[in-house]
Enzyme design. Structure first.
Site, PDB file in Angstrom:
ATOM      1  N   LYS A  35       0.847  -1.204   0.000  1.00 33.31           N
ATOM      2  CA  LYS A  35       0.000   0.000   0.000  1.00 33.31           C
ATOM      3  C   LYS A  35       0.885   1.259   0.000  1.00 33.31           C
ATOM      4  O   LYS A  35       2.108   1.148   0.201  1.00 33.31           O
ATOM      5  CB  LYS A  35      -0.900  -0.017   1.240  1.00 33.31           C
ATOM      6  CG  LYS A  35      -0.113  -0.017   2.551  1.00 33.31           C
ATOM      7  CD  LYS A  35      -0.965  -0.427   3.741  1.00 33.31           C
ATOM      8  CE  LYS A  35      -0.127  -0.447   5.001  1.00 33.31           C
ATOM      9  NZ  LYS A  35      -0.843  -1.009   6.146  1.00 33.31           N
ATOM     10  N   ARG A 131      -9.260  -0.221  15.942  1.00 33.31           N
ATOM     11  CA  ARG A 131      -9.245   0.692  14.806  1.00 33.31           C
ATOM     12  C   ARG A 131     -10.269   0.148  13.816  1.00 33.31           C
ATOM     13  O   ARG A 131     -11.415   0.523  13.857  1.00 33.31           O
ATOM     14  CB  ARG A 131      -7.828   0.759  14.213  1.00 33.31           C
ATOM     15  CG  ARG A 131      -7.646   1.810  13.157  1.00 33.31           C
ATOM     16  CD  ARG A 131      -6.235   1.824  12.609  1.00 33.31           C
ATOM     17  NE  ARG A 131      -5.860   0.546  11.996  1.00 33.31           N
ATOM     18  CZ  ARG A 131      -4.690   0.317  11.417  1.00 33.31           C
ATOM     19  NH1 ARG A 131      -3.751   1.251  11.388  1.00 33.31           N
ATOM     20  NH2 ARG A 131      -4.430  -0.856  10.865  1.00 33.31           N
ATOM     21  N   TYR A 256      18.238  29.299   8.495  1.00 27.08           N
ATOM     22  CA  TYR A 256      17.057  30.001   9.019  1.00 27.08           C
ATOM     23  C   TYR A 256      17.084  30.077  10.535  1.00 27.08           C
ATOM     24  O   TYR A 256      17.345  29.074  11.218  1.00 27.08           O
ATOM     25  CB  TYR A 256      15.776  29.274   8.594  1.00 27.08           C
ATOM     26  CG  TYR A 256      15.402  29.507   7.149  1.00 27.08           C
ATOM     27  CD1 TYR A 256      15.143  30.792   6.661  1.00 27.08           C
ATOM     28  CD2 TYR A 256      15.285  28.430   6.275  1.00 27.08           C
ATOM     29  CE1 TYR A 256      14.793  30.981   5.324  1.00 27.08           C
ATOM     30  CE2 TYR A 256      14.921  28.621   4.954  1.00 27.08           C
ATOM     31  CZ  TYR A 256      14.679  29.901   4.481  1.00 27.08           C
ATOM     32  OH  TYR A 256      14.333  30.086   3.169  1.00 27.08           O
ATOM     33  N   MET A 304      13.851  23.892   2.365  1.00 26.68           N
ATOM     34  CA  MET A 304      13.062  23.177   1.358  1.00 26.68           C
ATOM     35  C   MET A 304      13.958  22.433   0.373  1.00 26.68           C
ATOM     36  O   MET A 304      13.678  21.297  -0.014  1.00 26.68           O
ATOM     37  CB  MET A 304      12.163  24.166   0.602  1.00 26.68           C
ATOM     38  CG  MET A 304      11.184  23.478  -0.323  1.00 26.68           C
ATOM     39  SD  MET A 304      10.179  24.639  -1.252  1.00 26.68           S
ATOM     40  CE  MET A 304       9.114  25.291   0.016  1.00 26.68           C
TER      41      MET A 304
HETATM   42  C1  LIG Z   1       0.107  -1.955   6.721  1.00 26.44           C
HETATM   43  C2  LIG Z   1      -0.409  -3.276   7.180  1.00 26.44           C
HETATM   44  C3  LIG Z   1       0.481  -4.358   7.408  1.00 26.44           C
HETATM   45  C4  LIG Z   1       1.984  -4.248   7.306  1.00 26.44           C
HETATM   46  O1  LIG Z   1       2.530  -3.722   8.479  1.00 26.44           O
HETATM   47  P1  LIG Z   1       4.126  -3.592   8.671  1.00 26.44           P
HETATM   48  O2  LIG Z   1       4.275  -3.090  10.043  1.00 26.44           O
HETATM   49  O3  LIG Z   1       4.590  -2.605   7.650  1.00 26.44           O
HETATM   50  O4  LIG Z   1       4.689  -4.939   8.444  1.00 26.44           O
HETATM   51  C5  LIG Z   1      -0.088  -5.581   7.720  1.00 26.44           C
HETATM   52  N1  LIG Z   1      -1.430  -5.733   7.857  1.00 26.44           N
HETATM   53  C6  LIG Z   1      -2.296  -4.708   7.672  1.00 26.44           C
HETATM   54  C7  LIG Z   1      -3.756  -4.939   7.829  1.00 26.44           C
HETATM   55  C8  LIG Z   1      -1.810  -3.449   7.351  1.00 26.44           C
HETATM   56  O5  LIG Z   1      -2.672  -2.438   7.180  1.00 26.44           O
END
Ligand SMILES: *Cc1c(COP(=O)(O)O)cnc(C)c1O
Length: 364
Positions: A35, A131, A256, A304
């Site tokens: 993702k 969650r 800065y 930047m």
């Molecule tokens: C992002 C995600 C993972 C991967 O987690 P990592 O800590 O990057 O290994 C696994 N399962 C779900 C449901 C996730 O959303």
């Protein structure tokens, strides 16, 4: 010299890490989590490098999944949050995606739709992350409802997500495992529990299917260790170049708001990287960069387009020298710590201004 910020992506390191994960959990199928544009590494690039070696890919949205199909990825793809709107279901079916189902309202919709091909489903159970996921106490009932849906392929898998697997002293992982077992231990179907921290540190989370993200990219999910501890290699190396070296006098201030002052007459290097490239603006003074194999510290504020570094540890440095911000030789875990964030965020936030260069052979 053109602006030189480049992210080198080692697909051989990626495959090496997958192999390491496979050795760690040889009984488990692997859903590679890609993702957020493959954690910033390029979702298609990562999928192409791993396609023949994993059981599935995990993504966060149908857009990510469609990007993969449109790039020719035929592998199984799991939508980790399922569908957001009922209209997605026929697309999910057509493109042969799988999905996690995390809420009762999604099940209400599934009961009402028909699709041309039943969709493989993972029922996601909330075992304490609080969650996404259905309450553990309702899991069996909701599973029965899903079993009766014509839009759902059978058997149904069960998954849960760990909240504290990166904390080796926490009781929560054990509690989540118990909760999961009580909720669905007696029901048939595959199970998927482990993220990277789970699979590396908690043997019992290595069930039928594991879901590594961060570890694939060669990064440790634990605050106390870096990835080399697990035999993992960094996949992304962010590099740029020294664009100027200036000699300043004792008490001259840098950048800065003049947050840093030269303690003596000294050379200060300017590196062509900044928060406009995804280098963290909150990196502390002293955060290391690597020049000629030598760690030199950041001084002053991150701008930047540029950062300044104290070149006293590397007096032979010259304009044009390559500078490593993180990756091979300089763990991104360490930079994240020094910027008060986590490596996930740094990897995801490299901006499109940075040129991505694919490397097929590991140079380390
Ligand atoms: C992002 C995600 C993972 C991967 O987690 P990592 O800590 O990057 O290994 C696994 N399962 C779900 C449901 C996730 O959303």
């Amino acid at each position: 010299m053109t602006r030189a910020a480049e992210a080198f992506i080692s697909t051989s390191a990626l495959r090496h890490n997958l192999e390491r994960i496979n050795q760690t959990a040889p009984q488990s199928k692997i859903t590679a989590i890609i993702k957020a544009n493959g954690y910033g590494h390029g979702i298609v690039r990562v999928a192409q490098a791993l396609e023949q070696r994993v059981a599935a890919f995990g993504v966060a949205s149908i857009e990510e999944a469609l990007t993969l199909r449109e790039s020719g990825i035929a592998q199984n793809i799991i939508l980790l949050a399922g569908f957001f709107e009922p209209g997605e279901l026929q697309i999910i079916s057509n493109y042969k995606f799988s999905m996690a189902i995390h809420s009762q309202s999604q099940i209400d919709i599934l009961e009402r739709v028909t699709v041309s091909m039943p969709i493989p489903v993972w029922l996601k159970i909330d075992t304490g992350m609080h969650r996404l996921g259905v309450p553990a106490a309702m899991a069996e009932n909701l599973w029965r409802r899903l079993m009766a849906c014509s839009a759902v392929a059978k058997p149904i898998g069960f998954m849960t997500h760990l909240a504290s697997a990166d904390d080796l002293s926490s009781q929560q992982t054990q509690e989540q495992l118990e909760c999961f077992k009580n909720a669905v231990g007696h029901l048939p179907g595959e199970r998927s529990i482990a993220n990277s921290a789970g699979l590396l540190a908690w043997t019992q989370t290595r069930s039928h299917c594991i879901r590594p993200g961060l570890a694939l990219y060669g990064v440790s999910p634990f605050a106390e260790t870096t990835a080399t501890h697990y035999g993992l290699q960094p996949v992304m190396t962010l590099r740029s170049r020294l664009m100027a070296i200036n000699l300043y006098k004792q008490n001259d201030s840098i950048g800065y708001n003049a947050t840093w002052t030269c303690p003596e007459d000294m050379p200060v290097g300017v590196v062509a990287i900044g928060y406009g490239d995804g280098y963290p603006r909150h990196a502390k003074i002293g955060t290391p960069v690597l020049i000629r194999g030598v760690r030199v510290p950041l001084v002053g504020r991150v701008s930047m387009d540029t950062i300044c570094v104290d070149l006293r540890p590397c007096p032979s440095a010259e304009v044009g020298d390559s500078v490593t911000l993180w990756g091979q030789g300089l763990p991104v875990e360490e930079i994240a710590h020094s910027a008060n964030t986590i490596p996930y965020e740094l990897l995801c936030k490299v901006t499109p201004r940075v040129k991505f260069v694919e490397e097929n052979s590991s140079t380390c």
